[in-house]
Scaffold this active site. Structure first.
Site, mmCIF file in Angstrom:
data_model
loop_
_atom_site.group_PDB
_atom_site.id
_atom_site.type_symbol
_atom_site.label_atom_id
_atom_site.label_comp_id
_atom_site.label_asym_id
_atom_site.label_seq_id
_atom_site.Cartn_x
_atom_site.Cartn_y
_atom_site.Cartn_z
ATOM 1 N N PRO A 33 0.839 -1.206 0.000
ATOM 2 C CA PRO A 33 0.000 0.000 0.000
ATOM 3 C C PRO A 33 0.873 1.253 0.000
ATOM 4 O O PRO A 33 1.971 1.260 0.562
ATOM 5 C CB PRO A 33 -0.793 -0.110 1.301
ATOM 6 C CG PRO A 33 -0.706 -1.544 1.697
ATOM 7 C CD PRO A 33 0.606 -2.032 1.194
ATOM 8 N N LYS A 34 0.394 2.304 -0.639
ATOM 9 C CA LYS A 34 1.069 3.597 -0.612
ATOM 10 C C LYS A 34 0.405 4.434 0.485
ATOM 11 O O LYS A 34 -0.749 4.818 0.367
ATOM 12 C CB LYS A 34 0.964 4.300 -1.959
ATOM 13 C CG LYS A 34 1.690 5.639 -2.002
ATOM 14 C CD LYS A 34 1.516 6.313 -3.347
ATOM 15 C CE LYS A 34 2.270 7.644 -3.366
ATOM 16 N NZ LYS A 34 1.777 8.602 -2.334
ATOM 17 N N TRP A 35 1.158 4.707 1.542
ATOM 18 C CA TRP A 35 0.596 5.385 2.707
ATOM 19 C C TRP A 35 0.580 6.896 2.527
ATOM 20 O O TRP A 35 1.501 7.480 1.948
ATOM 21 C CB TRP A 35 1.386 5.010 3.961
ATOM 22 C CG TRP A 35 1.247 3.554 4.260
ATOM 23 C CD1 TRP A 35 2.063 2.538 3.840
ATOM 24 C CD2 TRP A 35 0.183 2.942 4.982
ATOM 25 N NE1 TRP A 35 1.571 1.329 4.265
ATOM 26 C CE2 TRP A 35 0.417 1.546 4.968
ATOM 27 C CE3 TRP A 35 -0.943 3.429 5.640
ATOM 28 C CZ2 TRP A 35 -0.431 0.641 5.585
ATOM 29 C CZ3 TRP A 35 -1.789 2.532 6.272
ATOM 30 C CH2 TRP A 35 -1.525 1.156 6.243
ATOM 31 N N ASP A 183 -3.385 5.567 -0.403
ATOM 32 C CA ASP A 183 -3.872 6.262 -1.590
ATOM 33 C C ASP A 183 -3.341 5.638 -2.874
ATOM 34 O O ASP A 183 -3.260 6.289 -3.898
ATOM 35 C CB ASP A 183 -3.511 7.748 -1.529
ATOM 36 C CG ASP A 183 -2.016 8.010 -1.613
ATOM 37 O OD1 ASP A 183 -1.237 7.088 -1.322
ATOM 38 O OD2 ASP A 183 -1.632 9.126 -1.980
ATOM 39 N N GLY A 184 -2.989 4.347 -2.800
ATOM 40 C CA GLY A 184 -2.518 3.670 -3.994
ATOM 41 C C GLY A 184 -1.654 2.478 -3.640
ATOM 42 O O GLY A 184 -1.721 1.942 -2.539
#
Length: 345
Positions: A33-35, A183-184
């Site tokens: 996950p992109k935090w 967010d990605g």
């Protein structure tokens, strides 16, 4: 007093990511996950802890509770890569992170008690045994990180970011519309070393859409043609709040659109929160803006929301003549609260 002997220089730059529209295919990738937080390299040597932002600036002063937490970890030395996040009411709050960048130490200490930050770990650059891992492949670095996180065991404060080698799982993360705190997705080559300061990773953002009322517009600099549309959403009190802008208007439609907008000019434009001075994303945009009757609706694509505003400019996708302005409410950008999905160390 001599400076602490950290395993890597404090000037070490984190490995970065290049943007892409889709996740890479084929084998040899790890997906995470992109935090949505502050990127942070954390260094420890003895009882000394240093936090460094992606820019290289020290962060420890602003997050004393994280420094204290890492100082209490039994390992005498290490260097880890991660993200500082703050959760409020089930949501990760970027606003709360920004509030920490305050000149008053008393204010920072108060916030550190009321809204303590967490450190989400996703890479290890040096181990407690003194092994520097920047020249080791990710598969070895992640194994070392897993062991470190398990041994550190700081529940709810030191978190291990999930990862997967399955592209379909990563794609599911991208399709997740809940407020998961990410967010990605970031894709990292499993067999590559840690390239400090280089864009060796791939990031794909989860982009969302919203239907917004065009409550006003600004002329382009040194022009009498529209430069940007000012966007609004109706709040719980039925007032139209300004939430951001879009400037992705094609030159082909600019003249006709300007004429259309000028025919709809009518104050106040926004009955709730109105636009202020020049946008913080652009310094050449005029302070003046033209209010419009709340009749036009556009669908825009956005990434982040901060303080009930789009943090960055949005992309205009299409006009929505089928949508009534009153249907454009904050519910579109306020998903229900959700647990932050991490593995607790």
């Amino acid at each position: 007093m001599s400076p602490p002997d950290f395993l890597l220089p404090l000037s070490t730059e984190p490995m970065e990511a290049r943007s892409a529209d889709t996740l890479p295919e084929g084998e040899g990738w790890q997906f995470e996950p992109k935090w949505d937080g502050f990127r942070c390299l954390a260094f420890k040597a003895g009882d000394q802890v240093e936090l460094r932002a992606k820019s290289g600036k020290p962060l420890g002063r602003y997050f004393p509770e994280v420094v204290e937490m890492l100082a209490a970890v039994k390992a005498e030395q290490f260097v880890v890569d991660g993200e500082l996040v703050i959760e409020i009411d089930g949501h990760l709050s970027f606003d709360a992170l920004q509030m920490r960048l305050h000149p008053a130490e008393s204010r920072i200490k108060k916030l550190s008690r009321e809204t303590p930050a967490r450190l989400v770990l996703f890479d290890m650059l040096a181990t407690p045994r003194g092994e520097v891992l920047v020249d080791r492949p990710l598969v070895e670095r992640r194994a070392a990180l897993d062991s470190f996180a398990k041994a550190a065991a700081v529940k709810d404060r030191l978190l291990l970011s999930p990862c997967t080698a399955k592209r379909k799982d990563a794609q599911a993360w991208l399709s997740d519309t809940s407020d998961s705190g990410t967010d990605g997705v970031v894709a990292k080559p499993l067999h590559e070393t840690y390239h400090t300061g280089e864009r060796m990773m791939v990031k794909v953002k989860r982009l969302r859409t919203a239907d917004c009322v065009v409550g006003g517009f600004r002329y382009a600099a040194k022009s009498r043609k529209v430069g940007s549309l000012l966007l609004g959403l109706y709040n719980e009190d039925g007032r139209l709040d300004h939430v951001g802008f879009t400037s992705t208007i094609s030159n082909a439609e600019r003249s006709e659109l300007t004429e259309r907008l000028e025919g709809l000019r009518s104050p106040p434009g926004f009955s709730g929160k109105a636009p202020g001075g020049p946008s913080r994303w652009s310094t050449d945009r005029s302070v003046e803006w033209e209010p419009l009757k709340p009749e036009l609706v556009v669908e825009v694509r956005f990434d982040h929301v901060t303080s009930d505003r789009f943090r960055h400019g949005t992309k205009l996708l299409r006009w929505r003549p089928d949508k009534a302005a009153r249907q454009c409410t904050f519910e579109q950008i306020h998903p229900p609260a959700a647990e932050v999905k991490t593995k607790h160390s």
